[in-house]
Scaffold this motif. Structure first.
Motif, short mmCIF file in Angstrom:
data_model
loop_
_atom_site.label_atom_id
_atom_site.label_comp_id
_atom_site.label_asym_id
_atom_site.label_seq_id
_atom_site.Cartn_x
_atom_site.Cartn_y
_atom_site.Cartn_z
N LYS A 122 0.82 -1.22 0.00
CA LYS A 122 0.00 0.00 0.00
C LYS A 122 0.85 1.26 0.00
N ASP A 147 -4.86 -5.89 -0.56
CA ASP A 147 -5.21 -5.49 0.80
C ASP A 147 -6.68 -5.88 1.05
N SER A 148 -6.96 -6.52 2.19
CA SER A 148 -8.29 -7.12 2.39
C SER A 148 -9.42 -6.10 2.26
N GLU A 149 -9.22 -4.89 2.81
CA GLU A 149 -10.29 -3.87 2.77
C GLU A 149 -10.56 -3.43 1.34
N ASN A 214 -2.02 2.03 9.96
CA ASN A 214 -2.39 1.15 8.85
C ASN A 214 -3.69 1.61 8.21
N GLU A 218 -4.43 3.07 4.52
CA GLU A 218 -5.49 2.46 3.69
C GLU A 218 -6.50 3.49 3.20
MN LIG Z 1 -5.70 -4.08 5.21
#
Ligand SMILES: [Mn+2]
Ligand SMILES: NC(=O)C1=CN([C@@H]2O[C@H](COP(=O)(O)OP(=O)(O)OC[C@H]3O[C@@H](n4cnc5c(N)ncnc54)[C@H](OP(=O)(O)O)[C@@H]3O)[C@@H](O)[C@H]2O)C=CC1
Ligand SMILES: CC(=O)[C@@H](O)[C@H](O)COP(=O)(O)O
Length: 381
Positions: A122, A147-149, A214, A218
Protein backbone atom coordinates in the motif's frame (compact mmCIF):
# COMPACT_ATOMS: atom_id res chain seq x y z
CA UNK A 1 -2.93 -20.16 -21.06
CA UNK A 2 -1.13 -19.89 -17.73
CA UNK A 3 -0.77 -16.45 -16.12
CA UNK A 4 2.90 -15.71 -15.54
CA UNK A 5 3.63 -14.24 -12.12
CA UNK A 6 6.47 -12.46 -10.34
CA UNK A 7 6.36 -12.09 -6.56
CA UNK A 8 8.31 -9.23 -4.98
CA UNK A 9 8.84 -10.10 -1.32
CA UNK A 10 8.13 -13.82 -1.68
CA UNK A 11 9.74 -14.61 1.69
CA UNK A 12 7.30 -12.41 3.66
CA UNK A 13 3.80 -12.96 4.98
CA UNK A 14 1.92 -11.97 1.78
CA UNK A 15 4.66 -13.46 -0.40
CA UNK A 16 4.41 -16.83 1.32
CA UNK A 17 0.63 -16.86 1.11
CA UNK A 18 0.84 -15.93 -2.58
CA UNK A 19 2.99 -18.99 -3.15
CA UNK A 20 0.40 -21.12 -1.32
CA UNK A 21 -2.28 -19.80 -3.68
CA UNK A 22 -0.10 -20.53 -6.72
CA UNK A 23 0.78 -23.99 -5.37
CA UNK A 24 -2.95 -24.75 -5.16
CA UNK A 25 -3.61 -23.44 -8.67
CA UNK A 26 -0.61 -24.78 -10.53
CA UNK A 27 -2.60 -25.34 -13.74
CA UNK A 28 -3.44 -21.63 -13.93
CA UNK A 29 -0.15 -19.98 -12.97
CA UNK A 30 3.53 -20.13 -13.79
CA UNK A 31 5.98 -18.54 -11.39
CA UNK A 32 8.58 -16.53 -13.32
CA UNK A 33 10.27 -14.48 -10.61
CA UNK A 34 10.86 -14.43 -6.86
CA UNK A 35 12.58 -11.98 -4.55
CA UNK A 36 13.73 -12.06 -0.95
CA UNK A 37 15.36 -9.72 1.53
CA UNK A 38 17.46 -11.28 4.30
CA UNK A 39 15.84 -14.72 4.46
CA UNK A 40 18.21 -16.62 2.17
CA UNK A 41 17.22 -20.04 3.52
CA UNK A 42 13.53 -19.62 2.69
CA UNK A 43 14.29 -18.14 -0.73
CA UNK A 44 16.47 -21.17 -1.53
CA UNK A 45 13.58 -23.49 -0.59
CA UNK A 46 11.18 -21.50 -2.77
CA UNK A 47 13.59 -21.58 -5.74
CA UNK A 48 13.97 -25.36 -5.41
CA UNK A 49 10.21 -25.83 -5.41
CA UNK A 50 9.18 -23.36 -8.13
CA UNK A 51 12.31 -23.17 -10.37
CA UNK A 52 11.69 -19.53 -11.42
CA UNK A 53 13.56 -17.95 -14.33
CA UNK A 54 14.81 -14.98 -12.29
CA UNK A 55 15.38 -14.25 -8.60
CA UNK A 56 16.60 -11.27 -6.67
CA UNK A 57 17.91 -10.91 -3.13
CA UNK A 58 18.82 -7.85 -1.06
CA UNK A 59 22.59 -8.24 -0.78
CA UNK A 60 25.28 -8.90 -3.35
CA UNK A 61 26.94 -11.49 -1.10
CA UNK A 62 23.74 -13.57 -0.90
CA UNK A 63 23.28 -13.17 -4.66
CA UNK A 64 26.71 -14.77 -5.14
CA UNK A 65 25.65 -17.74 -2.99
CA UNK A 66 22.46 -18.13 -5.03
CA UNK A 67 24.42 -18.05 -8.29
CA UNK A 68 26.58 -20.91 -7.07
CA UNK A 69 23.56 -22.95 -6.00
CA UNK A 70 21.47 -22.23 -9.12
CA UNK A 71 23.78 -21.58 -12.11
CA UNK A 72 20.87 -21.95 -14.59
CA UNK A 73 18.75 -19.20 -12.96
CA UNK A 74 19.22 -15.44 -13.48
CA UNK A 75 20.21 -13.98 -10.10
CA UNK A 76 20.10 -10.24 -9.34
CA UNK A 77 20.29 -8.14 -6.19
CA UNK A 78 19.30 -4.81 -4.61
CA UNK A 79 16.80 -2.32 -6.00
CA UNK A 80 17.86 -3.04 -9.58
CA UNK A 81 17.28 -6.71 -8.94
CA UNK A 82 13.71 -6.03 -7.77
CA UNK A 83 13.05 -4.07 -10.96
CA UNK A 84 14.58 -6.83 -13.11
CA UNK A 85 12.25 -9.41 -11.54
CA UNK A 86 9.18 -7.18 -11.91
CA UNK A 87 10.01 -6.23 -15.49
CA UNK A 88 11.12 -9.66 -16.80
CA UNK A 89 9.83 -10.12 -20.36
CA UNK A 90 7.83 -13.24 -19.45
CA UNK A 91 5.92 -11.68 -16.55
CA UNK A 92 2.20 -10.82 -16.94
CA UNK A 93 1.39 -9.81 -13.35
CA UNK A 94 3.52 -8.70 -10.41
CA UNK A 95 2.47 -9.32 -6.80
CA UNK A 96 3.96 -6.44 -4.82
CA UNK A 97 4.48 -7.94 -1.36
CA UNK A 98 7.44 -5.84 -0.20
CA UNK A 99 7.01 -4.01 3.10
CA UNK A 100 7.43 -0.24 3.05
CA UNK A 101 8.48 2.47 0.61
CA UNK A 102 10.95 0.15 -1.10
CA UNK A 103 7.99 -1.16 -3.11
CA UNK A 104 7.49 2.07 -5.06
CA UNK A 105 10.31 2.00 -7.64
CA UNK A 106 9.95 -1.61 -8.85
CA UNK A 107 6.17 -1.19 -9.06
CA UNK A 108 6.50 2.06 -11.01
CA UNK A 109 8.99 0.43 -13.40
CA UNK A 110 6.77 -2.64 -13.85
CA UNK A 111 3.82 -0.42 -14.78
CA UNK A 112 5.97 1.34 -17.38
CA UNK A 113 6.70 -2.13 -18.82
CA UNK A 114 2.92 -2.79 -18.94
CA UNK A 115 2.83 -5.45 -16.24
CA UNK A 116 -0.43 -5.79 -14.33
CA UNK A 117 -0.09 -5.30 -10.60
CA UNK A 118 -1.61 -7.28 -7.70
CA UNK A 119 -0.96 -4.60 -5.13
CA UNK A 120 -0.32 -5.51 -1.49
CA UNK A 121 2.35 -2.84 -0.97
CA UNK A 122 0.00 0.00 0.00
CA UNK A 123 2.97 2.34 0.61
CA UNK A 124 3.35 2.59 -3.19
CA UNK A 125 0.01 4.39 -3.48
CA UNK A 126 0.49 6.33 -0.26
CA UNK A 127 3.74 7.81 -1.54
CA UNK A 128 2.85 8.37 -5.17
CA UNK A 129 -0.82 7.53 -5.77
CA UNK A 130 -1.39 10.18 -8.42
CA UNK A 131 1.72 9.24 -10.38
CA UNK A 132 1.07 5.49 -10.18
CA UNK A 133 -2.59 5.69 -11.18
CA UNK A 134 -1.84 7.98 -14.14
CA UNK A 135 1.03 5.78 -15.27
CA UNK A 136 -1.23 2.73 -15.03
CA UNK A 137 -3.92 4.46 -17.12
CA UNK A 138 -1.39 5.56 -19.75
CA UNK A 139 -0.02 2.04 -20.05
CA UNK A 140 -3.37 0.24 -19.89
CA UNK A 141 -2.29 -1.57 -16.74
CA UNK A 142 -4.68 -3.07 -14.17
CA UNK A 143 -4.00 -2.45 -10.50
CA UNK A 144 -5.80 -5.16 -8.56
CA UNK A 145 -6.07 -4.71 -4.80
CA UNK A 146 -4.74 -7.40 -2.46
CA UNK A 147 -5.21 -5.49 0.80
CA UNK A 148 -8.29 -7.12 2.39
CA UNK A 149 -10.29 -3.87 2.77
CA UNK A 150 -9.62 -2.74 -0.78
CA UNK A 151 -10.37 -6.16 -2.20
CA UNK A 152 -13.68 -5.94 -0.31
CA UNK A 153 -14.47 -2.49 -1.72
CA UNK A 154 -13.42 -3.57 -5.21
CA UNK A 155 -15.84 -6.50 -4.97
CA UNK A 156 -18.69 -4.32 -3.61
CA UNK A 157 -18.20 -1.82 -6.45
CA UNK A 158 -18.27 -4.53 -9.10
CA UNK A 159 -21.31 -4.09 -11.34
CA UNK A 160 -22.31 -0.79 -9.70
CA UNK A 161 -22.05 2.75 -11.05
CA UNK A 162 -19.26 4.84 -9.52
CA UNK A 163 -21.35 8.05 -9.46
CA UNK A 164 -23.93 6.25 -7.31
CA UNK A 165 -21.44 5.62 -4.51
CA UNK A 166 -22.11 7.73 -1.43
CA UNK A 167 -19.14 6.66 0.68
CA UNK A 168 -16.63 3.95 1.36
CA UNK A 169 -16.51 2.51 4.87
CA UNK A 170 -13.17 0.95 5.76
CA UNK A 171 -13.28 -1.44 8.69
CA UNK A 172 -10.43 -1.50 11.22
CA UNK A 173 -9.87 -4.08 13.93
CA UNK A 174 -8.64 -1.39 16.36
CA UNK A 175 -5.43 -3.37 16.87
CA UNK A 176 -4.07 -4.92 20.08
CA UNK A 177 -4.59 -1.73 22.13
CA UNK A 178 -8.22 -1.02 21.27
CA UNK A 179 -10.03 0.41 24.28
CA UNK A 180 -6.85 1.57 26.01
CA UNK A 181 -6.01 5.23 26.67
CA UNK A 182 -2.71 7.13 26.35
CA UNK A 183 -1.94 6.64 30.05
CA UNK A 184 -2.04 2.84 29.50
CA UNK A 185 0.24 2.98 26.46
CA UNK A 186 3.32 4.84 27.67
CA UNK A 187 5.45 1.74 28.21
CA UNK A 188 4.00 -0.87 25.87
CA UNK A 189 6.67 -3.12 24.34
CA UNK A 190 7.16 -3.98 20.66
CA UNK A 191 6.26 -7.60 21.56
CA UNK A 192 2.82 -6.49 22.80
CA UNK A 193 2.30 -4.14 19.86
CA UNK A 194 3.14 -6.95 17.40
CA UNK A 195 0.31 -9.16 18.73
CA UNK A 196 -2.48 -8.38 16.29
CA UNK A 197 -5.84 -9.72 17.52
CA UNK A 198 -6.94 -11.23 14.19
CA UNK A 199 -4.18 -11.33 11.59
CA UNK A 200 -0.69 -12.79 11.46
CA UNK A 201 1.35 -10.27 9.45
CA UNK A 202 4.82 -8.80 8.99
CA UNK A 203 6.27 -6.54 11.69
CA UNK A 204 5.83 -3.18 10.00
CA UNK A 205 2.14 -3.56 9.19
CA UNK A 206 1.48 -5.06 12.64
CA UNK A 207 2.84 -1.94 14.36
CA UNK A 208 0.91 0.22 11.86
CA UNK A 209 -2.27 -1.61 12.88
CA UNK A 210 -1.52 -0.97 16.56
CA UNK A 211 -1.13 2.82 15.98
CA UNK A 212 -4.05 2.96 13.47
CA UNK A 213 -1.56 4.25 10.88
CA UNK A 214 -2.39 1.15 8.85
CA UNK A 215 -5.93 2.45 8.50
CA UNK A 216 -4.57 5.89 7.62
CA UNK A 217 -2.42 4.37 4.88
CA UNK A 218 -5.49 2.46 3.69
CA UNK A 219 -7.58 5.64 3.51
CA UNK A 220 -4.99 7.11 1.13
CA UNK A 221 -4.75 3.80 -0.76
CA UNK A 222 -8.56 3.85 -1.22
CA UNK A 223 -8.53 7.48 -2.38
CA UNK A 224 -6.30 6.51 -5.31
CA UNK A 225 -7.56 3.03 -6.09
CA UNK A 226 -11.20 4.13 -6.25
CA UNK A 227 -10.77 7.78 -7.31
CA UNK A 228 -12.81 9.06 -4.37
CA UNK A 229 -12.58 12.16 -2.13
CA UNK A 230 -11.31 11.91 1.43
CA UNK A 231 -14.68 13.32 2.62
CA UNK A 232 -16.28 10.15 1.31
CA UNK A 233 -13.97 7.69 3.05
CA UNK A 234 -14.96 6.73 6.59
CA UNK A 235 -13.34 4.37 9.08
CA UNK A 236 -15.27 2.24 11.55
CA UNK A 237 -13.79 -0.04 14.17
CA UNK A 238 -15.02 -3.61 13.75
CA UNK A 239 -13.02 -5.73 16.21
CA UNK A 240 -13.97 -9.11 14.69
CA UNK A 241 -12.49 -8.30 11.21
CA UNK A 242 -15.24 -10.36 9.55
CA UNK A 243 -16.63 -7.55 7.42
CA UNK A 244 -13.59 -6.55 5.41
CA UNK A 245 -15.12 -3.24 4.27
CA UNK A 246 -18.32 -1.71 2.89
CA UNK A 247 -19.67 0.64 0.24
CA UNK A 248 -22.71 2.85 0.83
CA UNK A 249 -24.72 3.86 -2.25
CA UNK A 250 -26.87 6.97 -2.77
CA UNK A 251 -30.08 5.04 -2.05
CA UNK A 252 -28.79 4.15 1.43
CA UNK A 253 -27.95 0.52 0.60
CA UNK A 254 -24.69 -0.69 2.08
CA UNK A 255 -22.86 -3.63 0.48
CA UNK A 256 -20.34 -5.48 2.62
CA UNK A 257 -17.84 -8.20 1.80
CA UNK A 258 -17.24 -10.82 4.51
CA UNK A 259 -14.98 -13.76 5.11
CA UNK A 260 -12.57 -15.42 7.47
CA UNK A 261 -9.33 -13.58 8.22
CA UNK A 262 -7.35 -15.35 5.50
CA UNK A 263 -5.28 -13.23 3.10
CA UNK A 264 -5.13 -16.09 0.60
CA UNK A 265 -8.68 -15.22 -0.42
CA UNK A 266 -8.02 -11.61 -1.58
CA UNK A 267 -4.64 -12.69 -3.03
CA UNK A 268 -6.37 -15.40 -5.05
CA UNK A 269 -9.09 -12.99 -6.22
CA UNK A 270 -6.50 -10.47 -7.43
CA UNK A 271 -4.71 -13.21 -9.36
CA UNK A 272 -7.77 -14.89 -10.89
CA UNK A 273 -9.87 -11.73 -11.44
CA UNK A 274 -12.39 -11.48 -13.08
CA UNK A 275 -12.89 -15.18 -12.29
CA UNK A 276 -13.63 -16.71 -8.93
CA UNK A 277 -12.00 -20.05 -8.35
CA UNK A 278 -12.79 -22.84 -5.86
CA UNK A 279 -10.49 -23.38 -2.92
CA UNK A 280 -10.51 -25.48 0.21
CA UNK A 281 -9.70 -22.65 2.63
CA UNK A 282 -11.74 -22.55 5.83
CA UNK A 283 -15.05 -20.79 5.14
CA UNK A 284 -16.84 -18.33 7.41
CA UNK A 285 -19.66 -19.93 9.42
CA UNK A 286 -21.81 -17.06 10.70
CA UNK A 287 -23.80 -19.37 12.98
CA UNK A 288 -20.59 -19.76 15.01
CA UNK A 289 -20.06 -15.98 15.26
CA UNK A 290 -22.31 -14.58 17.92
CA UNK A 291 -21.58 -10.87 17.52
CA UNK A 292 -20.36 -8.40 14.95
CA UNK A 293 -19.77 -5.02 16.60
CA UNK A 294 -18.87 -1.51 15.45
CA UNK A 295 -17.52 1.58 17.19
CA UNK A 296 -15.91 4.94 16.39
CA UNK A 297 -12.09 5.15 16.22
CA UNK A 298 -10.47 6.83 19.25
CA UNK A 299 -8.53 9.60 17.49
CA UNK A 300 -7.30 11.14 20.72
CA UNK A 301 -5.43 7.96 21.70
CA UNK A 302 -4.48 6.98 18.15
CA UNK A 303 -3.71 10.25 16.29
CA UNK A 304 -1.97 8.55 13.34
CA UNK A 305 -5.30 8.12 11.57
CA UNK A 306 -5.92 11.89 11.69
CA UNK A 307 -2.35 12.58 10.53
CA UNK A 308 -2.95 10.41 7.48
CA UNK A 309 -6.17 12.24 6.55
CA UNK A 310 -4.28 15.52 7.00
CA UNK A 311 -1.37 14.40 4.80
CA UNK A 312 -3.77 13.00 2.20
CA UNK A 313 -5.74 16.24 2.00
CA UNK A 314 -2.54 18.28 1.68
CA UNK A 315 -1.43 15.95 -1.12
CA UNK A 316 1.75 16.44 -3.16
CA UNK A 317 4.86 15.18 -1.36
CA UNK A 318 3.21 15.24 2.09
CA UNK A 319 2.02 11.63 1.96
CA UNK A 320 5.51 10.40 1.03
CA UNK A 321 6.88 12.42 3.94
CA UNK A 322 4.32 10.97 6.33
CA UNK A 323 5.05 7.48 5.06
CA UNK A 324 8.84 7.88 5.38
CA UNK A 325 8.59 9.38 8.86
CA UNK A 326 6.26 6.60 9.95
CA UNK A 327 8.54 3.90 8.57
CA UNK A 328 11.52 5.32 10.44
CA UNK A 329 9.48 5.81 13.64
CA UNK A 330 8.26 2.21 13.49
CA UNK A 331 11.84 1.03 13.01
CA UNK A 332 13.00 3.06 16.04
CA UNK A 333 10.11 1.73 18.15
CA UNK A 334 10.95 -1.87 17.21
CA UNK A 335 14.55 -1.17 18.29
CA UNK A 336 13.32 0.27 21.61
CA UNK A 337 14.70 3.73 20.73
CA UNK A 338 11.36 5.51 21.05
CA UNK A 339 8.14 4.70 22.88
CA UNK A 340 4.85 3.70 21.26
CA UNK A 341 3.35 7.12 22.01
CA UNK A 342 6.28 8.87 20.34
CA UNK A 343 5.49 7.34 16.93
CA UNK A 344 2.82 9.96 16.05
CA UNK A 345 4.93 12.72 17.62
CA UNK A 346 7.83 11.93 15.28
CA UNK A 347 5.53 11.89 12.24
CA UNK A 348 3.80 15.15 13.19
CA UNK A 349 7.12 16.91 13.76
CA UNK A 350 8.52 15.83 10.38
CA UNK A 351 5.32 16.74 8.53
CA UNK A 352 5.40 20.16 10.20
CA UNK A 353 8.90 20.85 8.84
CA UNK A 354 8.21 19.80 5.27
CA UNK A 355 7.95 22.31 2.44
CA UNK A 356 5.33 20.81 0.19
CA UNK A 357 5.82 20.16 -3.52
CA UNK A 358 2.30 20.19 -4.96
CA UNK A 359 2.75 18.26 -8.20
CA UNK A 360 5.80 16.08 -7.64
CA UNK A 361 7.50 13.76 -10.09
CA UNK A 362 8.76 10.39 -8.95
CA UNK A 363 12.22 11.75 -8.05
CA UNK A 364 10.64 14.48 -5.86
CA UNK A 365 8.66 11.79 -4.05
CA UNK A 366 11.75 9.65 -3.43
CA UNK A 367 13.73 12.67 -2.25
CA UNK A 368 10.92 13.74 0.10
CA UNK A 369 10.75 10.24 1.57
CA UNK A 370 14.53 10.15 2.10
CA UNK A 371 14.46 13.57 3.75
CA UNK A 372 11.58 12.49 6.01
CA UNK A 373 13.44 9.38 7.18
CA UNK A 374 16.52 11.46 8.00
CA UNK A 375 14.42 14.02 9.90
CA UNK A 376 12.63 11.28 11.83
CA UNK A 377 15.96 9.68 12.72
CA UNK A 378 17.14 13.02 14.19
CA UNK A 379 14.33 12.81 16.79
CA UNK A 380 16.47 10.46 18.90
CA UNK A 381 20.00 11.04 17.60
MN1 LIG B 1 -5.70 -4.08 5.21
N1 LIG C 1 0.69 -9.42 5.88
C1 LIG C 1 -0.54 -9.14 5.59
O1 LIG C 1 -1.47 -9.88 5.95
C2 LIG C 1 -0.88 -7.89 4.83
C3 LIG C 1 0.11 -7.09 4.28
N2 LIG C 1 -0.23 -6.02 3.51
C4 LIG C 1 0.83 -5.21 2.92
O2 LIG C 1 1.65 -6.06 2.14
C5 LIG C 1 3.01 -5.63 2.18
C6 LIG C 1 3.87 -6.78 2.71
O3 LIG C 1 3.53 -7.03 4.04
P1 LIG C 1 4.02 -8.34 4.81
O4 LIG C 1 3.97 -9.49 3.88
O5 LIG C 1 3.23 -8.40 6.05
O6 LIG C 1 5.52 -7.95 5.15
P2 LIG C 1 6.73 -8.92 5.57
O7 LIG C 1 7.61 -8.11 6.43
O8 LIG C 1 6.21 -10.19 6.11
O9 LIG C 1 7.46 -9.23 4.19
C7 LIG C 1 8.17 -8.24 3.50
C8 LIG C 1 8.92 -8.83 2.34
O10 LIG C 1 9.76 -7.83 1.77
C9 LIG C 1 11.13 -8.29 1.77
N3 LIG C 1 11.99 -7.14 1.97
C10 LIG C 1 11.99 -6.27 3.01
N4 LIG C 1 12.97 -5.33 2.84
C11 LIG C 1 13.57 -5.63 1.67
C12 LIG C 1 14.65 -5.04 0.96
N5 LIG C 1 15.29 -3.95 1.42
N6 LIG C 1 15.02 -5.59 -0.21
C13 LIG C 1 14.39 -6.68 -0.69
N7 LIG C 1 13.36 -7.28 -0.05
C14 LIG C 1 12.97 -6.76 1.11
C15 LIG C 1 11.20 -9.27 2.92
O11 LIG C 1 12.31 -10.15 2.78
P3 LIG C 1 12.92 -11.01 4.01
O12 LIG C 1 11.77 -11.47 4.84
O13 LIG C 1 13.62 -12.12 3.27
O14 LIG C 1 13.86 -10.13 4.74
C16 LIG C 1 9.86 -9.98 2.72
O15 LIG C 1 9.94 -10.87 1.65
C17 LIG C 1 3.04 -4.38 3.08
O16 LIG C 1 2.94 -3.23 2.31
C18 LIG C 1 1.76 -4.54 3.92
O17 LIG C 1 1.27 -3.31 4.37
C19 LIG C 1 -1.53 -5.69 3.25
C20 LIG C 1 -2.54 -6.43 3.79
C21 LIG C 1 -2.31 -7.58 4.63
C1 LIG D 1 -5.24 -8.09 6.51
C2 LIG D 1 -5.20 -6.66 6.19
O1 LIG D 1 -5.67 -6.23 5.17
C3 LIG D 1 -4.57 -5.75 7.17
O2 LIG D 1 -4.35 -4.48 6.60
C4 LIG D 1 -5.49 -5.70 8.33
O3 LIG D 1 -6.66 -5.08 7.93
C5 LIG D 1 -4.87 -5.01 9.48
O4 LIG D 1 -5.79 -4.87 10.47
P1 LIG D 1 -6.27 -3.49 11.08
O5 LIG D 1 -7.71 -3.36 10.69
O6 LIG D 1 -6.04 -3.72 12.53
O7 LIG D 1 -5.43 -2.39 10.54
Amino acid sequence: MKKRVAVLGSTGSIGNQTLQVIRNLRDSFELIGLSGGDNLELLVKQIKEFRPKIVSIKSESNARKLKELFPDIQVEYGMEGLTSVACHDDVDIVVTALAGGIGLVPTYNAIKERKNIALANKETLVMAGNIIINEAKNNNVEILPVDSEHSAIFQCLNGNKRHQVNRIILTASGGPFRGLKKKDLSSVTPEKALKHPNWNMGKKISIDSATLMNKGLEVIEARWLFDINYDKIDVVIHPQSIIHSMVEFIDGSILAQMGETDMRVPIQYALTYPDRVFNTYHKLDLSKRDVLTFEQPDLETFPCLSLAYEAGRMGGTMTAVMNGANEEAVRMFLENKISFLEIPLVIERVMGKHILIKNPGISDVLEAEKWAKEEAYKYKH
